[in-house]
Motif scaffolding. Structure first.
Motif, mmCIF file in Angstrom:
data_model
loop_
_atom_site.group_PDB
_atom_site.id
_atom_site.type_symbol
_atom_site.label_atom_id
_atom_site.label_comp_id
_atom_site.label_asym_id
_atom_site.label_seq_id
_atom_site.Cartn_x
_atom_site.Cartn_y
_atom_site.Cartn_z
ATOM 1 N N ARG A 85 0.824 -1.214 0.000
ATOM 2 C CA ARG A 85 0.000 0.000 0.000
ATOM 3 C C ARG A 85 0.861 1.269 0.000
ATOM 4 N NH1 ARG A 85 -5.108 -0.194 0.225
ATOM 5 N NH2 ARG A 85 -5.439 1.821 1.250
ATOM 6 N N TYR A 86 2.044 1.209 0.589
ATOM 7 C CA TYR A 86 2.920 2.380 0.595
ATOM 8 C C TYR A 86 3.401 2.697 -0.820
ATOM 9 C CZ TYR A 86 2.987 1.888 5.663
ATOM 10 O OH TYR A 86 2.611 1.805 6.980
ATOM 11 N N GLN A 147 4.201 11.799 1.811
ATOM 12 C CA GLN A 147 3.397 11.960 3.024
ATOM 13 C C GLN A 147 1.913 11.828 2.717
ATOM 14 O OE1 GLN A 147 3.016 15.865 4.548
ATOM 15 N NE2 GLN A 147 2.376 15.234 6.597
ATOM 16 N N LYS A 148 1.486 12.409 1.598
ATOM 17 C CA LYS A 148 0.081 12.322 1.194
ATOM 18 C C LYS A 148 -0.324 10.878 0.943
ATOM 19 C CE LYS A 148 -3.158 14.383 -2.147
ATOM 20 N NZ LYS A 148 -3.273 15.229 -3.363
ATOM 21 N N ALA A 149 0.578 10.087 0.361
ATOM 22 C CA ALA A 149 0.305 8.668 0.137
ATOM 23 C C ALA A 149 0.122 7.944 1.464
ATOM 24 C CB ALA A 149 1.440 8.039 -0.664
ATOM 25 N N VAL A 154 -2.633 5.070 2.761
ATOM 26 C CA VAL A 154 -2.370 4.030 3.772
ATOM 27 C C VAL A 154 -3.207 4.284 5.024
ATOM 28 C CG1 VAL A 154 -0.585 2.866 5.124
ATOM 29 C CG2 VAL A 154 -0.043 3.754 2.846
ATOM 30 N N GLY A 155 -3.423 5.574 5.347
ATOM 31 C CA GLY A 155 -4.219 5.910 6.525
ATOM 32 C C GLY A 155 -3.422 6.097 7.787
#
Length: 370
Positions: A85-86, A147-149, A154-155
């Motif tokens: 997910r990262y 960071q937005k990802a 990812v949450g």
């Protein structure tokens, strides 16, 4: 390079680019980031290397040398799980600017040491895609996208410190970052020429309640700022007057944040003067403040710090969110062994799990390696 060999074996061709992004450790400036304050991380010698070739379709194929032997194929972003997910989050945040990709990942960050392997993973992939697609993103833009990802896909509600350090750091330097303006500059941290290292002491203890306590500290800081009528605690200019208006935990949290920002600036002053060996007292003061005012230390961290100083370290402190994880110690190279022996003995005396030691000097940020 083994990641290139693994890429060829998995995908039948060489990657079009290979990028490395490092993990990080924070020299000083703890819990100041979400108070719009100052931090001073540096990149460590371990990181994540991403070998990447773009695809014309939306398929993402991912291979990790630390995972299964076969690539994972992802046709839909929402189908990603776990560590993938990262990576997928980075592509998702880039949107229509990229299609799919074939990616192989190799990581050297010691697991569980709190050196931000997730940020290194994001930044290595984002840097490679930026390179391949000529996106023109600056290192800070790469950090913000990463960071937005992590936040939006990812949450995980991380701050910008980890990604900024991975993307912007320079070898032999620490990164001074203003977490409000995102202004930054690299400050010389030439440990090697002074015969010094930062010894990372991984307690190998990770307390499960840290997440709730982290949220509690953040809420206390925000409440204190509201009562003081300032946007954030970094805006407190008269600490004595501010403390008279606060009580209990909010008073203690404010004391730490304001003084920690001052310690960051003082430490930068020493580094600019070439007084690398003199920064130990500020590390000690930071730890005492984190222990007594912010209350995020742990017995294992306290023992590591005390034993390191007793063994000959110039200074030491916990680093990271707290409640476990790692401490750092400023140690002359001829005292590394005695410091480690002192910590090992202190841990054994208390029945703690043996710690892990990782001597580090400031490494370069994200860069192309092939």
């Amino acid at each position: 390079m083994r990641v290139v060999e693994a890429f060829r074996a998995a995908y039948g061709a060489s990657p079009q680019t290979v990028w490395h992004a490092p993990g990080r450790v924070n020299l000083i400036g703890e819990h100041t980031d979400y108070n719009d304050g100052f931090v001073l991380p540096f990149a460590v010698p371990w990181g994540v290397t991403a070998a990447v070739t773009p695809r014309t379709d939306k398929t993402i194929r991912l291979l990790s040398l630390q995972g299964h032997s076969d690539p994972v194929t992802i046709e839909n972003h929402d189908d990603s799980t776990g560590w993938t997910r990262y990576v997928v989050g980075v592509l998702a945040m880039l949107g229509d600017r990229v299609a799919g990709a074939d990616i192989a990942i190799d990581g050297t960050i010691p697991p569980g040491a709190g050196l931000s392997s997730s940020a290194a993973l994001e930044v290595s992939v984002a840097s490679a895609l930026n390179d391949l697609h000529d996106l023109g993103m600056t290192p800070m833009e790469i950090a913000l996208l990463s960071q937005k990802a992590e936040n939006g896909f990812v949450g995980v509600p991380s701050g910008i410190l980890d990604q900024a350090a991975s993307a912007l750091c320079q070898e032999g330097h620490a990164l001074f970052l203003d977490c409000r303006s995102l202004g930054s500059r690299n400050i010389p941290l030439d440990l090697a020429s002074h015969g010094m290292s930062i010894l990372i002491i991984d307690t190998q203890v990770h307390h499960t309640h840290a997440g709730g306590e982290y949220a509690k500290r953040r809420a206390e800081c925000e409440s204190a700022a509201r009562k003081l009528g300032v946007p954030a605690l970094r805006d407190v200019t008269d600490l004595a007057a501010a403390l008279e208006l606060l009580q209990g935990d909010e008073r203690k949290r404010t004391q730490h944040i304001v003084t920690e920002n001052h310690r960051v600036e003082a430490l930068i002053g020493l580094l600019r003067a070439g007084a690398v060996t003199e920064i130990g007292a500020l590390l000690n003061a930071s730890h005492l403040s984190l222990r007594d005012e912010y209350e995020v230390s742990s017995p294992e961290l306290d023992v590591a710090v005390e034993a390191a100083v007793k063994g000959g370290a110039r200074g030491a402190r916990m680093t990271g969110g707290g409640f476990g994880g790692s401490a750092i110690a400023l140690v002359s190279d001829d005292r590394l062994e005695s410091v480690q022996q002192s910590v090992v003995a202190a841990y054994a005396e208390r029945g703690f799990q043996p710690p892990r030691f990782l001597p580090a000097t400031p490494a370069p940020g994200a860069h192309r390696v092939a």
